[in-house]
Scaffold this active site. Sequence first.
Site, PDB file in Angstrom:
ATOM      1  N   CYS A  77      36.282  -2.378  72.417  1.00  0.00           N
ATOM      2  CA  CYS A  77      36.292  -1.156  72.713  1.00  0.00           C
ATOM      3  C   CYS A  77      36.033  -0.546  71.131  1.00  0.00           C
ATOM      4  CB  CYS A  77      37.784  -0.590  73.022  1.00  0.00           C
ATOM      5  SG  CYS A  77      37.833   1.176  73.289  1.00  0.00           S
ATOM      6  N   CYS A  83      42.826   4.829  69.999  1.00  0.00           N
ATOM      7  CA  CYS A  83      43.566   5.303  71.064  1.00  0.00           C
ATOM      8  C   CYS A  83      44.878   4.822  71.141  1.00  0.00           C
ATOM      9  CB  CYS A  83      42.561   4.756  72.052  1.00  0.00           C
ATOM     10  SG  CYS A  83      43.102   4.459  73.816  1.00  0.00           S
ATOM     11  N   CYS A  86      45.729   0.406  74.344  1.00  0.00           N
ATOM     12  CA  CYS A  86      45.712  -0.952  73.905  1.00  0.00           C
ATOM     13  C   CYS A  86      46.480  -1.366  72.720  1.00  0.00           C
ATOM     14  CB  CYS A  86      44.554  -1.654  74.128  1.00  0.00           C
ATOM     15  SG  CYS A  86      43.510  -1.458  75.650  1.00  0.00           S
ATOM     16  N   CYS A 164      36.040   3.204  79.278  1.00  0.00           N
ATOM     17  CA  CYS A 164      37.399   2.404  78.891  1.00  0.00           C
ATOM     18  C   CYS A 164      37.265   1.002  79.455  1.00  0.00           C
ATOM     19  CB  CYS A 164      38.606   3.141  79.253  1.00  0.00           C
ATOM     20  SG  CYS A 164      40.151   2.191  79.391  1.00  0.00           S
ATOM     21  N   GLN A 288      51.216  -1.333  92.217  1.00  0.00           N
ATOM     22  CA  GLN A 288      50.808  -1.978  90.987  1.00  0.00           C
ATOM     23  C   GLN A 288      49.689  -1.590  90.675  1.00  0.00           C
ATOM     24  OE1 GLN A 288      53.079  -3.925  89.399  1.00  0.00           O
ATOM     25  NE2 GLN A 288      54.911  -4.344  90.661  1.00  0.00           N
ATOM     26  N   TYR A 317      65.617  -2.821  94.715  1.00  0.00           N
ATOM     27  CA  TYR A 317      64.639  -2.160  94.123  1.00  0.00           C
ATOM     28  C   TYR A 317      63.072  -2.454  94.523  1.00  0.00           C
ATOM     29  CZ  TYR A 317      68.264  -2.242  90.318  1.00  0.00           C
ATOM     30  OH  TYR A 317      69.443  -2.339  89.768  1.00  0.00           O
ATOM     31  N   ASP A 386      63.568  -6.420  91.534  1.00  0.00           N
ATOM     32  CA  ASP A 386      62.695  -5.945  90.654  1.00  0.00           C
ATOM     33  C   ASP A 386      62.817  -4.589  89.890  1.00  0.00           C
ATOM     34  OD1 ASP A 386      60.290  -5.551  89.413  1.00  0.00           O
ATOM     35  OD2 ASP A 386      58.958  -5.464  91.318  1.00  0.00           O
ATOM     36  N   CYS A 413      59.917  -6.193  84.129  1.00  0.00           N
ATOM     37  CA  CYS A 413      59.018  -5.661  83.125  1.00  0.00           C
ATOM     38  C   CYS A 413      59.267  -5.374  82.011  1.00  0.00           C
ATOM     39  CB  CYS A 413      58.178  -4.473  83.838  1.00  0.00           C
ATOM     40  SG  CYS A 413      59.364  -3.072  84.232  1.00  0.00           S
TER      41      CYS A 413
END
Length: 456
Positions: A77, A83, A86, A164, A288, A317, A386, A413
Amino acid sequence: MAKHIPVELGKQYEIDITGMGFQGEGVGRIENFAVFVKGALKGEKVKVDIEKVQKNFAFGKLIKILNISEQRTNPICPIYELCGGCQIQHLTYEGQLEFKRERVENVINRIGKITDVKIHRTLGMANPYRYRNKVQLPVRRENGEIKIGFFKQGTHDVIDIDECFIQDEVADKVVNLTKEWIDKYRIEPYDEKDGSGLIRHIMIRRAFVTGEVMIVIVTNENELPYKDEFIDLMLNNIDGLKSIVHNINNKITNVILGERNILLWGQNYITDYIGKFKFRISPLSFFQVNPVQTNVLYNKALEFADLTGDEVVFDAYCGTGTISLFLAQRAKKVYGVEIVEEAIKNAKENAVENEVKNVEFIVGESEAIIPKLIEKGVIPDVVVVDPPRKGCDEKLLHSIANANPSRIVYVSCDPSTLARDLNLLERLGYKTIEIQPVDMFPQTAHVECVTLMSKP
Ligand SMILES: C[S@@+](CC[C@H](N)C(=O)[O-])C[C@H]1O[C@@H](n2cnc3c(N)ncnc32)[C@H](O)[C@@H]1O
């Protein structure tokens, strides 16, 4: 006595980078004092300019790489360094997968105090680009120019993007068409400073399997001028378009979508599949963002649950019930619990749509509902959790351990809160057997894990 700080602000140093921080920064040490260097990689020797010094660590600006890591690669990129989207595009994909595994191992050892557990190689993607099925971009005018893109890291300045590489190509197309429409009809983008202007955000969703596209244009006011021209422009250029929605958000808030939707064209949802299950996705519903890896993640959770068809399973969850439907294929009965009422409504619809009858969805806090279910005599054989980033409520973990399921499958996560919760469950009698990191967000520092715990 004041602590000795071996680095000085504004001075330059040569440092060996020996590790990586949570955000993918390189970390080196000067006399055992940690220095974080954005853009540096483990194994490199770098020259830095110290730009911030705190009590226990400092931040250095990368001046020169003196010894380049074999895992360094050119980011594809062109605006990667500006940016904030990432963080690790300068690391080869193999290197990214290993960085994520090591990050998990580090916190599981340090915070979880668990060392005798198998942490597998991160499950990555065959193509780690163009994987996102949803993007929400701010629309602003800066120095007279229309900008649609991501916020520059740590600011609210929009970095304009034409392309992107982690989002679907259709999003690039919609962005460029929206700019054309705004320019042509002189429509004013939103201004965060004084709340003036009209167009706040543009959201694009593209279903991975069906290819259906939804465009949501978010405005600050109820009226959308030149809407027919907007619809025509999109219809003439976007393949698979199924839905155009006008969302109204006139609050001063960082929350992107408002509560009111007006359907401009087509239907107010798109449909997609994860594995064999079909899901309706409406503008406000959680889904997701990486559908390919979601399938990998859910199948790993199902494998760890090791169901035979006789089990009662709790899915705490549960969101819109996606994992619950996967589990229901091999369980006697699944109970899904979720705090958001709208999500439970979607979960029930998803169960009907997929003709899954052995699931029951309950709205409320997992920490309140699950103890009540157990009190009523519904005893789980397997529990799946989760939770969001903050991890599980302690009360829930105590209640699960008291119910004595043979297995707990923890989808997480955030490795740090996972480590904290595994530590508590170990003290409550469970053993962590294995942890599988899954790369849901290539090119970024985020990592998702599925963990299996069982009774020794
Ligand atoms: C990481 S998402 C998981 C959703 C779902 N399992 C999936 O894969 O799509 C976490 C979910 O927990 C819900 N949540 C947050 N706090 C909760 C609580 N105390 N009790 C029940 N659900 C909660 C959120 O609304 C969100 O849907």
